[in-house]
Design an enzyme around this catalytic site. Structure first.
Site, mmCIF file in Angstrom:
data_model
loop_
_atom_site.group_PDB
_atom_site.id
_atom_site.type_symbol
_atom_site.label_atom_id
_atom_site.label_comp_id
_atom_site.label_asym_id
_atom_site.label_seq_id
_atom_site.Cartn_x
_atom_site.Cartn_y
_atom_site.Cartn_z
ATOM 1 N N GLY A 50 0.787 -1.221 0.000
ATOM 2 C CA GLY A 50 0.000 0.000 0.000
ATOM 3 C C GLY A 50 0.821 1.273 0.000
ATOM 4 N N CYS A 259 -27.546 -7.938 -17.558
ATOM 5 C CA CYS A 259 -26.888 -7.660 -18.838
ATOM 6 C C CYS A 259 -27.849 -7.969 -19.981
ATOM 7 C CB CYS A 259 -25.618 -8.491 -18.961
ATOM 8 S SG CYS A 259 -24.843 -8.369 -20.582
ATOM 9 N N CYS A 262 -26.102 -11.072 -22.084
ATOM 10 C CA CYS A 262 -25.904 -12.414 -21.510
ATOM 11 C C CYS A 262 -26.776 -12.642 -20.283
ATOM 12 C CB CYS A 262 -24.431 -12.636 -21.160
ATOM 13 S SG CYS A 262 -23.878 -11.771 -19.677
ATOM 14 N N CYS A 284 -22.574 -6.049 -19.798
ATOM 15 C CA CYS A 284 -21.395 -6.317 -18.977
ATOM 16 C C CYS A 284 -20.250 -5.421 -19.416
ATOM 17 C CB CYS A 284 -20.929 -7.763 -19.141
ATOM 18 S SG CYS A 284 -22.020 -8.984 -18.429
ATOM 19 N N CYS A 290 -18.713 -11.618 -20.460
ATOM 20 C CA CYS A 290 -19.968 -11.607 -21.200
ATOM 21 C C CYS A 290 -19.907 -12.621 -22.353
ATOM 22 C CB CYS A 290 -20.230 -10.205 -21.747
ATOM 23 S SG CYS A 290 -21.927 -9.892 -22.227
#
Lengths: 306, 192
Positions: A50, A259, A262, A284, A290
């Site tokens: 980090g 979606c 899909c 998507c 997808c």
């Protein structure tokens, strides 16, 4: 006498470039001196999860904002037998993704793929793939502004002190002001996280929907900010906590739709405007996910919903 | 003039240094994992893995400290020829190479500053062998726990007391290496 060639270690080696792609570039474009500098920064970044390690970012043959940081990290990590995937907001087929993929095909001669599961190294702009990453994969993020406190405190000298002193009150004030103005934490992307309980980190502008995927991931996550000259990292199996309050816990967010192509109910969706009448379609954002679902026979409403 | 200093480097630097770096990256990202590298043949008694690490990471920008066991004319000229790294005393080093005992005391090295914890030494510690038995460790990069024959657990306590400052270590034996970044903790201490 192959020893003679070793003197060329700091310069571009045309031999390896020929073997790699037939172009007159050193393997993976960068010279060896630059790669060593980036590699040292990457190792310290992994050792201090980090924390933003300064590095001497180079000019790349693409403008800032197009992933110069990510490209340098990828170049420093790439092996000739790697399989590379590049995504831009989840999509494999947008300009940024296509040009970076082609860049490494030419300069490193690596295999490329669009399938998340086949890739050993994935460079991403602003998304984490829907398919869960596995051990052995490396995810390289392109980062525009690595400093999570930058829009709260513009001076680098001050933000560096704030990180050193673990003084993150300002960030909580910002999230609190979100709540007082909007009734909830309205930050939707670049949602700040705390890594291993120490450094507050900008996860790059991924939607906060993706934040939970960073926590405890099996993959190595590397972040490169070219213009801002910073590299940071999250090792596998690392605690990544999205900042929140006891009474306003962190909530990942996605459009309340499926979606249109899909029918996925669990993926992050892009909203597409279809005409001037206000017709919208949700698809998507992850094209590989997808496409995989379409191949598996899933079906949405094909965008006919009005 | 002796030519030993010219031999034993990377024959194909871009590819071999990339392979060595990926091994070190994986080791540093997975403390306790043992990786294998080959390619470099530094003069004895320096291990091939230690040599490969130096060829991959050291150059004229990094100060290197050679502990007595690896501080020979042959190794000095090999390192200088291949990397150009300035050889310095322990307190100024970015990389310190040698056996654990001769690298002590550990408080002589750079541990970084509060603002720049990355400005710290990386120890490259040569061991007779690296095995996945010994000290039980945990921390970032380790799913639950891992075991590694760390030469001295005092290093882990040293790092834990100074977090996020500290010393990172790459252990090597023959052509094998493993890493113990400063974020690694003793499992017994963490359990409470």
């Amino acid at each position: 006498m192959n020893q003679i060639m070793q003197t060329a270690e700091t310069g571009p080696s045309t031999d390896s470039a020929k073997a790699a792609g037939g172009e007159a570039y050193n393997f993976a474009y960068l010279d060896e001196q630059t790669k060593r500098m980036i590699r040292r920064a990457l190792l310290k970044a992994l050792a201090i999860p980090g924390y933003q390690v300064p590095f001497a970012s180079r000019e790349m043959p693409m403008p800032y904002g197009w992933g110069t940081g990510g490209v340098q990290v990828t170049a420093a990590c790439l092996l000739p037998d790697d399989c590379l995937k590049v995504i831009d907001q989840g999509a494999d087929d947008t300009t940024n993704a296509v040009s970076i993929r082609r860049f490494f095909q030419r300069t490193a001669g690596v295999q490329t793929t669009e399938v998340t599961g086949e890739a050993t190294l994935i460079q991403t702009r602003h998304r984490i793939p829907e398919t869960e990453l596995v051990a052995g994969q490396i995810l390289v993020y392109q980062v525009p502004i690595p400093e999570p406190l930058r829009f709260l405190e513009p001076r680098e000298t001050e933000t560096r002190k704030m990180h050193a002193l673990e003084e993150y009150g300002l960030m909580h004030v910002k999230l609190y002001e979100d709540i007082s103005q909007h009734g909830h934490i309205a930050t939707a992307y670049s949602y700040p996280v705390k890594v291993e309980g120490r450094y507050v980190m900008d996860p790059s502008p991924i939607p906060k929907f993706d934040n939970p995927k960073m926590h405890g991931s099996s993959a190595i996550q590397l972040f490169g900010a070219g213009r801002e000259q910073r590299i940071y990292a999250i090792p596998p199996y690392t605690r990544v906590h999205s900042l929140d309050f006891d009474d306003y816990p962190f909530e990942p967010m996605r459009a309340d739709q499926t979606c249109a192509l899909c029918g996925a109910e669990d993926s992050y969706l892009d909203e597409v405007i279809m005409d001037d009448e206000g017709t919208r379609m949700f698809v998507c954002s992850d094209t590989d996910y997808c496409g995989g679902r379409l191949e598996a026979g899933h079906e949405g409403q094909q965008g006919d919903a009005t | 003039m002796a030519t030993t200093g010219l031999e034993g480097g990377f024959a194909n630097a871009p590819v071999q240094s990339a392979q060595t770096f990926r091994a070190v990256l994986n080791a540093m990202a997975h403390p306790g994992r043992i990786e294998t590298v080959s390619a470099a043949q530094p003069p004895l008694p320096m291990d091939p893995a230690a040599g490969a690490v130096l060829l991959t990471l050291a150059d004229h920008e990094t100060k290197v400290f050679l502990a007595p066991s690896v501080d020979s004319d042959a190794i000095r000229s090999w390192l200088t020829f291949h990397t150009g790294a300035p050889l310095v005393a322990s307190g100024a080093a970015d990389f310190a190479i040698g056996h654990w005992d001769e690298l002590l005391p550990i408080d002589q090295y750079q541990i970084g500053t509060a603002a720049y914890p990355d400005r710290s030494v990386t120890l490259v510690v040569t061991q007779p062998a690296i095995t996945d038995k010994g000290t039980v460790i945990c921390g970032p990069g380790i799913q639950s726990t891992a075991s590694l024959n760390i030469p001295d657990t005092a290093l882990l306590d040293f790092n834990a007391n100074r977090s996020p400052l500290g010393i990172d270590m790459i252990m090597n034996a023959g052509d094998q290496l493993a890493a113990v970044p400063r974020s690694t903790r003793l499992f017994d201490r963490e359990k409470r």
